[in-house]
Motif scaffolding. Structure first.
Motif, PDB file in Angstrom:
ATOM      1  N   VAL A 123     -39.357  -3.782   6.218  1.00 46.93           N
ATOM      2  CA  VAL A 123     -37.990  -4.216   5.908  1.00 46.93           C
ATOM      3  C   VAL A 123     -38.027  -5.397   4.932  1.00 46.93           C
ATOM      4  O   VAL A 123     -38.972  -6.189   4.913  1.00 46.93           O
ATOM      5  CB  VAL A 123     -37.179  -4.594   7.175  1.00 46.93           C
ATOM      6  CG1 VAL A 123     -37.035  -3.409   8.095  1.00 46.93           C
ATOM      7  CG2 VAL A 123     -37.787  -5.775   7.886  1.00 46.93           C
ATOM      8  N   ALA A 124     -36.967  -5.504   4.130  1.00 52.03           N
ATOM      9  CA  ALA A 124     -36.889  -6.556   3.126  1.00 52.03           C
ATOM     10  C   ALA A 124     -36.782  -7.929   3.784  1.00 52.03           C
ATOM     11  O   ALA A 124     -36.194  -8.080   4.858  1.00 52.03           O
ATOM     12  CB  ALA A 124     -35.680  -6.323   2.223  1.00 52.03           C
ATOM     13  N   VAL A 125     -37.341  -8.926   3.109  1.00 49.90           N
ATOM     14  CA  VAL A 125     -37.182 -10.332   3.500  1.00 49.90           C
ATOM     15  C   VAL A 125     -36.405 -11.024   2.387  1.00 49.90           C
ATOM     16  O   VAL A 125     -36.828 -11.020   1.234  1.00 49.90           O
ATOM     17  CB  VAL A 125     -38.552 -11.017   3.695  1.00 49.90           C
ATOM     18  CG1 VAL A 125     -38.350 -12.489   4.053  1.00 49.90           C
ATOM     19  CG2 VAL A 125     -39.385 -10.300   4.746  1.00 49.90           C
ATOM     20  N   TRP A 126     -35.242 -11.587   2.777  1.00 49.50           N
ATOM     21  CA  TRP A 126     -34.376 -12.308   1.824  1.00 49.50           C
ATOM     22  C   TRP A 126     -34.505 -13.802   2.094  1.00 49.50           C
ATOM     23  O   TRP A 126     -34.193 -14.265   3.180  1.00 49.50           O
ATOM     24  CB  TRP A 126     -32.924 -11.864   1.997  1.00 49.50           C
ATOM     25  CG  TRP A 126     -32.723 -10.383   1.807  1.00 49.50           C
ATOM     26  CD1 TRP A 126     -32.888  -9.406   2.738  1.00 49.50           C
ATOM     27  CD2 TRP A 126     -32.338  -9.724   0.599  1.00 49.50           C
ATOM     28  NE1 TRP A 126     -32.624  -8.168   2.181  1.00 49.50           N
ATOM     29  CE2 TRP A 126     -32.276  -8.335   0.871  1.00 49.50           C
ATOM     30  CE3 TRP A 126     -32.028 -10.174  -0.693  1.00 49.50           C
ATOM     31  CZ2 TRP A 126     -31.927  -7.398  -0.101  1.00 49.50           C
ATOM     32  CZ3 TRP A 126     -31.673  -9.236  -1.650  1.00 49.50           C
ATOM     33  CH2 TRP A 126     -31.624  -7.864  -1.357  1.00 49.50           C
ATOM     34  N   GLY A 127     -34.977 -14.549   1.094  1.00 56.73           N
ATOM     35  CA  GLY A 127     -35.257 -15.958   1.277  1.00 56.73           C
ATOM     36  C   GLY A 127     -34.009 -16.823   1.318  1.00 56.73           C
ATOM     37  O   GLY A 127     -32.899 -16.300   1.260  1.00 56.73           O
ATOM     38  N   ILE A 167     -33.415 -13.757   6.005  1.00 51.79           N
ATOM     39  CA  ILE A 167     -32.729 -12.571   6.524  1.00 51.79           C
ATOM     40  C   ILE A 167     -33.667 -11.380   6.390  1.00 51.79           C
ATOM     41  O   ILE A 167     -34.330 -11.228   5.364  1.00 51.79           O
ATOM     42  CB  ILE A 167     -31.412 -12.334   5.748  1.00 51.79           C
ATOM     43  CG1 ILE A 167     -30.383 -13.419   6.120  1.00 51.79           C
ATOM     44  CG2 ILE A 167     -30.851 -10.934   6.004  1.00 51.79           C
ATOM     45  CD1 ILE A 167     -29.085 -13.350   5.337  1.00 51.79           C
ATOM     46  N   ARG A 168     -33.704 -10.527   7.435  1.00 51.10           N
ATOM     47  CA  ARG A 168     -34.586  -9.355   7.430  1.00 51.10           C
ATOM     48  C   ARG A 168     -33.757  -8.089   7.453  1.00 51.10           C
ATOM     49  O   ARG A 168     -32.875  -7.936   8.299  1.00 51.10           O
ATOM     50  CB  ARG A 168     -35.511  -9.380   8.653  1.00 51.10           C
ATOM     51  CG  ARG A 168     -36.259 -10.694   8.830  1.00 51.10           C
ATOM     52  CD  ARG A 168     -37.158 -10.982   7.640  1.00 51.10           C
ATOM     53  NE  ARG A 168     -37.719 -12.325   7.739  1.00 51.10           N
ATOM     54  CZ  ARG A 168     -38.964 -12.578   8.137  1.00 51.10           C
ATOM     55  NH1 ARG A 168     -39.765 -11.611   8.459  1.00 51.10           N
ATOM     56  NH2 ARG A 168     -39.407 -13.832   8.171  1.00 51.10           N
ATOM     57  N   GLY A 169     -34.096  -7.154   6.550  1.00 50.32           N
ATOM     58  CA  GLY A 169     -33.403  -5.876   6.484  1.00 50.32           C
ATOM     59  C   GLY A 169     -32.318  -5.887   5.429  1.00 50.32           C
ATOM     60  O   GLY A 169     -31.907  -6.957   4.951  1.00 50.32           O
ATOM     61  N   THR A 170     -31.828  -4.691   5.077  1.00 51.40           N
ATOM     62  CA  THR A 170     -30.812  -4.586   4.030  1.00 51.40           C
ATOM     63  C   THR A 170     -29.588  -3.820   4.534  1.00 51.40           C
ATOM     64  O   THR A 170     -28.500  -4.378   4.621  1.00 51.40           O
ATOM     65  CB  THR A 170     -31.399  -3.911   2.781  1.00 51.40           C
ATOM     66  OG1 THR A 170     -32.539  -4.659   2.345  1.00 51.40           O
ATOM     67  CG2 THR A 170     -30.370  -3.859   1.657  1.00 51.40           C
TER      68      THR A 170
END
Ligand code: SF4
Ligand code: F3S
Length: 103
Positions: free
Chosen positions: A19-23, A33-36
């Motif tokens: 899952v994506a990691v948003w800094g 934030i984790r996930g999209t």
């Protein structure tokens, strides 16, 4: 509450468990934030667990986050591709840490 515009206001800084990691990320105190499609603000999550219990398709899995000021585990939306947009998790999270983009 989680910023529903996080994918515009934050930068994707990597991926964890698929899952994506948003800094921004500054471990262990700041996890982003984790996930999209199903997104969990790890810096808000207090490990309540209602999302894991209530999700009908088991999108979430616990991950260990030792040293984080809010909680030492978090609900990661590892199976976000299974999401059926029922919005239960969004409704039950006591700290509004989850965003589901049902659009
Ligand atoms: Fe699970 Fe429903 Fe939340 Fe999707 S919206 S992650 S199916 S509880
Ligand atoms: Fe965390 Fe909210 Fe789930 S506090 S464990 S994202 S219900």
């Amino acid at each position: 509450a989680i910023d529903p515009q996080f994918n515009e206001n934050r930068e994707k800084v990597g991926e964890e468990n698929g899952v994506a990691v948003w800094g921004p990320v500054d471990e262990p105190e700041e996890l982003g934030i984790r996930g999209t499609h199903v997104a969990v603000d790890f810096d808000l999550c207090i490990a309540d667990g209602a999302c894991l219990e209530d999700c009908p398709v088991d999108v979430f899995e616990w991950v260990e986050t030792p040293g984080h000021p809010e909680s030492e585990e978090k609900a990661e939306p590892t199976n976000e591709a299974q999401c059926i947009d029922c919005m239960l998790c969004v409704d039950v999270c006591p700290v509004d840490a989850i965003d589901v983009d049902a659009g």
